[in-house]
Design a protein around this motif. Structure first.
Motif, PDB file in Angstrom:
ATOM      1  N   ALA A 121      21.707  41.081  17.517  1.00 57.58           N
ATOM      2  CA  ALA A 121      21.126  42.052  16.578  1.00 57.58           C
ATOM      3  C   ALA A 121      19.893  41.469  15.891  1.00 57.58           C
ATOM      4  O   ALA A 121      19.816  40.275  15.618  1.00 57.58           O
ATOM      5  CB  ALA A 121      22.174  42.444  15.545  1.00 57.58           C
ATOM      6  N   LYS A 122      18.916  42.342  15.608  1.00 56.79           N
ATOM      7  CA  LYS A 122      17.687  41.903  14.934  1.00 56.79           C
ATOM      8  C   LYS A 122      17.840  41.961  13.411  1.00 56.79           C
ATOM      9  O   LYS A 122      17.194  41.224  12.672  1.00 56.79           O
ATOM     10  CB  LYS A 122      16.519  42.797  15.360  1.00 56.79           C
ATOM     11  N   LYS A 123      18.639  42.905  12.965  1.00 59.76           N
ATOM     12  CA  LYS A 123      18.929  43.002  11.528  1.00 59.76           C
ATOM     13  C   LYS A 123      20.427  43.278  11.373  1.00 59.76           C
ATOM     14  O   LYS A 123      20.980  44.113  12.100  1.00 59.76           O
ATOM     15  CB  LYS A 123      18.119  44.110  10.865  1.00 59.76           C
ATOM     16  N   LEU A 134      25.466  33.091  12.222  1.00 61.49           N
ATOM     17  CA  LEU A 134      24.513  31.976  12.187  1.00 61.49           C
ATOM     18  C   LEU A 134      23.707  31.911  13.486  1.00 61.49           C
ATOM     19  O   LEU A 134      22.500  31.626  13.470  1.00 61.49           O
ATOM     20  CB  LEU A 134      25.268  30.660  11.957  1.00 61.49           C
ATOM     21  N   ALA A 135      24.379  32.215  14.605  1.00 57.80           N
ATOM     22  CA  ALA A 135      23.659  32.244  15.886  1.00 57.80           C
ATOM     23  C   ALA A 135      22.622  33.364  15.885  1.00 57.80           C
ATOM     24  O   ALA A 135      21.501  33.196  16.389  1.00 57.80           O
ATOM     25  CB  ALA A 135      24.654  32.443  17.029  1.00 57.80           C
ATOM     26  N   ALA A 136      22.993  34.514  15.283  1.00 59.80           N
ATOM     27  CA  ALA A 136      22.047  35.627  15.190  1.00 59.80           C
ATOM     28  C   ALA A 136      20.832  35.226  14.367  1.00 59.80           C
ATOM     29  O   ALA A 136      19.695  35.560  14.712  1.00 59.80           O
ATOM     30  CB  ALA A 136      22.744  36.841  14.575  1.00 59.80           C
ATOM     31  N   LYS A 137      21.079  34.498  13.282  1.00 58.79           N
ATOM     32  CA  LYS A 137      19.957  34.062  12.450  1.00 58.79           C
ATOM     33  C   LYS A 137      19.048  33.106  13.213  1.00 58.79           C
ATOM     34  O   LYS A 137      17.819  33.159  13.108  1.00 58.79           O
ATOM     35  CB  LYS A 137      20.482  33.388  11.174  1.00 58.79           C
ATOM     36  N   GLN A 138      19.661  32.233  14.003  1.00 57.46           N
ATOM     37  CA  GLN A 138      18.840  31.324  14.819  1.00 57.46           C
ATOM     38  C   GLN A 138      18.000  32.105  15.828  1.00 57.46           C
ATOM     39  O   GLN A 138      16.915  31.667  16.229  1.00 57.46           O
ATOM     40  CB  GLN A 138      19.744  30.326  15.550  1.00 57.46           C
ATOM     41  N   VAL A 149      19.523  38.955   7.814  1.00 55.83           N
ATOM     42  CA  VAL A 149      20.866  39.329   7.375  1.00 55.83           C
ATOM     43  C   VAL A 149      20.831  39.787   5.916  1.00 55.83           C
ATOM     44  O   VAL A 149      20.327  39.076   5.040  1.00 55.83           O
ATOM     45  CB  VAL A 149      21.855  38.149   7.523  1.00 55.83           C
ATOM     46  N   ILE A 150      21.361  40.981   5.686  1.00 56.81           N
ATOM     47  CA  ILE A 150      21.436  41.546   4.332  1.00 56.81           C
ATOM     48  C   ILE A 150      22.891  41.746   3.962  1.00 56.81           C
ATOM     49  O   ILE A 150      23.669  42.316   4.736  1.00 56.81           O
ATOM     50  CB  ILE A 150      20.715  42.911   4.267  1.00 56.81           C
ATOM     51  N   SER A 151      23.276  41.281   2.799  1.00 52.79           N
ATOM     52  CA  SER A 151      24.619  41.532   2.282  1.00 52.79           C
ATOM     53  C   SER A 151      24.540  42.655   1.260  1.00 52.79           C
ATOM     54  O   SER A 151      23.736  42.592   0.323  1.00 52.79           O
ATOM     55  CB  SER A 151      25.183  40.265   1.629  1.00 52.79           C
ATOM     56  N   ASP A 170      20.013  36.571   3.967  1.00 61.20           N
ATOM     57  CA  ASP A 170      18.639  36.382   3.518  1.00 61.20           C
ATOM     58  C   ASP A 170      18.412  37.082   2.189  1.00 61.20           C
ATOM     59  O   ASP A 170      17.548  36.686   1.411  1.00 61.20           O
ATOM     60  CB  ASP A 170      17.685  36.937   4.578  1.00 61.20           C
ATOM     61  N   GLU A 171      19.155  38.133   1.937  1.00 60.55           N
ATOM     62  CA  GLU A 171      19.087  38.809   0.649  1.00 60.55           C
ATOM     63  C   GLU A 171      20.398  39.542   0.389  1.00 60.55           C
ATOM     64  O   GLU A 171      21.107  39.937   1.326  1.00 60.55           O
ATOM     65  CB  GLU A 171      17.901  39.776   0.585  1.00 60.55           C
TER      66      GLU A 171
END
Length: 485
Positions: A139-141, A160-164, A169-171, A181-182
């Motif tokens: 996923a991109k977001k 974490l793999a997606a972030k790499q 990532v938004i919570s 990230d936010e």
């Protein structure tokens, strides 16, 4: 020293982490990591690492009638007598998905003989098709409506793999997440600010205490933006329970089921590895409701508050030693290496005792496989779901009080030893109350008061968060006052 080795999955949530349980000839249990499991590659969360404690013999259910230990035959006969005498219109069956597909199917057969349905604790609703957990990494977001660190720890490595891979990532919530990230504290009408598209993924969860309005909003968000939607689930076989429950008939939420018990519409309750006292956010209210039943029959592998209240307890094998299969949140079929069939055998005798047919574990397994295969050929439910006008529930909090809110599912690891015996407050609240580092805060509500440790967190004013089920909580959200201890 002889040793039995069981290949099984963790019962802590619907991710379905594979592992081995070793049992020596003295009954002592230990864990061995299953690196070949594609779900978790051998990794386990802290609940998984404590499974030997969870599975300790002292926690195993025992066959009981009216509080006295009996053999299985006597317990089953007592349950048959209760069901034969009961008004079938006032009998309810509950199984949320804490056991194998084969026991679920056997429970459904019992429901059919009784002319009722198996309640799974979640009302019947349109759900999107499960997605693969590996898809998280592409996923991109990613928008999180869950805290993966505590609720579903084994998806953290996927995130974490997606972030790499470049994902943002938004919570969505009140408590900041380290991997996000936010963090955005948004109301449903503000979800458009998330700017999702078809390369985005929403991760939320569904459980007996889910807000139906919130679930509806999340589904509408996915449908309106084209984003993928992965609903996580808290029980090891939630997907199996939902698939194998009777297709016809009304399925209601757990709160509605408990209300029907309160009102006297349900007089006899049969549970399969599902303890309403542990499942409901207000344990005391659940206990009072269960006291209004004429009869309570508990079929379970573990002891819990309900086994102590039951008229009849029928004990089954511990999950790790059961024969059978499970469906995790991505609908991946997983299989135990155990041979225990006590649950299916008991349900077969129970079914025959009230006028139905006997059945075997193999027959139940055949029906399970047939149902799973048929579900693959059925009409796709993917994103046919639409949002409804169900409102998100809310609790009115007086200006001079605070809102005590559960961070996660209140039944998570119910009464298990953990390190979450504190509440989260923000710095303004700590200053206002004059709390000192290392001290405690006294929480007061309609149900009494409770002294708790606290931790400072960057959360909104007026909010008190807990990751542990608290005796003063009336629900997912409770109005309280606070003072220094």
């Amino acid at each position: 020293m002889k040793e039995m080795i069981y290949q099984t999955i963790c019962p802590g949530c619907g991710v379905g982490c594979g592992l081995f349980i070793r049992e020596n000839d003295e009954g002592k249990l230990s864990i061995d990591h299953m690196k070949s499991s594609p779900v978790n590659l051998g990794k386990l969360c802290r609940f998984g690492m404590k499974l030997p404690h969870y599975y300790a013999k002292a926690n195993n259910a025992e066959n009981m009638v009216d509080g006295s230990a009996v053999d299985a035959e006597t317990a089953i006969k007592a349950a048959v007598d209760i069901l034969k005498d009961a008004d079938t219109d006032s009998v309810a069956l509950l199984s949320v998905g804490n056991t194998s597909n084969e026991e679920q199917m056997a429970f459904t057969k019992l429901a059919e003989t009784l002319g009722t349905v198996v309640q799974t604790g979640v009302q019947k609703m349109c759900m999107p098709e499960p997605r693969t957990l590996a898809g998280i990494e592409k996923a991109k977001k990613i928008v999180l409506f869950v805290d993966p660190y505590v609720q579903y720890p084994l998806i953290v490595r996927r995130l974490l793999a997606a972030k790499q891979n470049g994902a943002h990532v938004i919570s969505v919530g009140t408590k900041p997440l380290n991997l996000a990230d936010e963090t955005l504290d948004l109301k449903p009408e503000q979800y458009g600010e998330l700017e999702l598209d078809s390369e985005s993924l929403i991760i939320a969860d569904v459980h007996p205490n889910s807000d139906a309005g919130m679930v509806s909003y999340v589904k509408a968000l996915a449908k309106g933006t084209g984003a993928g939607l992965q609903f996580m689930k808290p029980f090891m076989n939630s997907n199996g329970a939902a698939l194998l429950a009777n297709k016809d008939g009304s399925r209601i939420g757990l709160a509605e089921l408990m209300e029907d018990i309160e009102l006297g519409n349900i007089r006899t309750l049969v549970t399969l590895d599902s303890d309403p006292v542990e499942l409901m956010p207000d344990a005391e209210a659940a206990i009072e409701a269960l006291k209004k039943l004429d009869k309570l029959i508990v079929i379970s592998s573990v002891k819990g508050p309900a086994t102590g209240m039951a008229d009849v307890v029928i004990a089954t094998d511990p999950v790790y030693s059961k024969a059978g299969t499970f469906l995790n949140v991505e609908d991946s079929l997983q299989k135990n290496s155990g041979t225990g069939k006590a649950g299916v055998d008991a349900l077969s005798l129970l079914n025959a005792g009230i006028g139905g047919k006997t059945f075997t574990h193999d027959e139940m397994n055949y029906l399970v496989m047939k149902t799973i295969e048929a579900s693959k050929d059925g009409p796709s439910g993917k994103m046919q779901c639409s949002g409804t006008d169900i409102a998100v529930s809310s609790t009115d909090i007086p200006e001079d009080m605070y809102e005590l809110r559960y961070l996660y599912n209140p039944f998570m690891w119910s009464d298990r030893e953990d390190d979450n015996d504190f509440v989260l407050l923000n710095r303004n609240t700590v200053k206002k109350l004059g709390l000192k580092k290392g001290g405690c805060v006294n929480l007061k509500g309609e149900k009494g008061e409770l002294k708790m440790r606290f931790r400072v967190e960057s959360i909104p004013d007026g909010l008190v968060l807990t990751a542990k089920k608290l005796s003063i909580a009336k629900g997912v959200s409770t109005a309280i006052s606070m003072e220094v201890c």
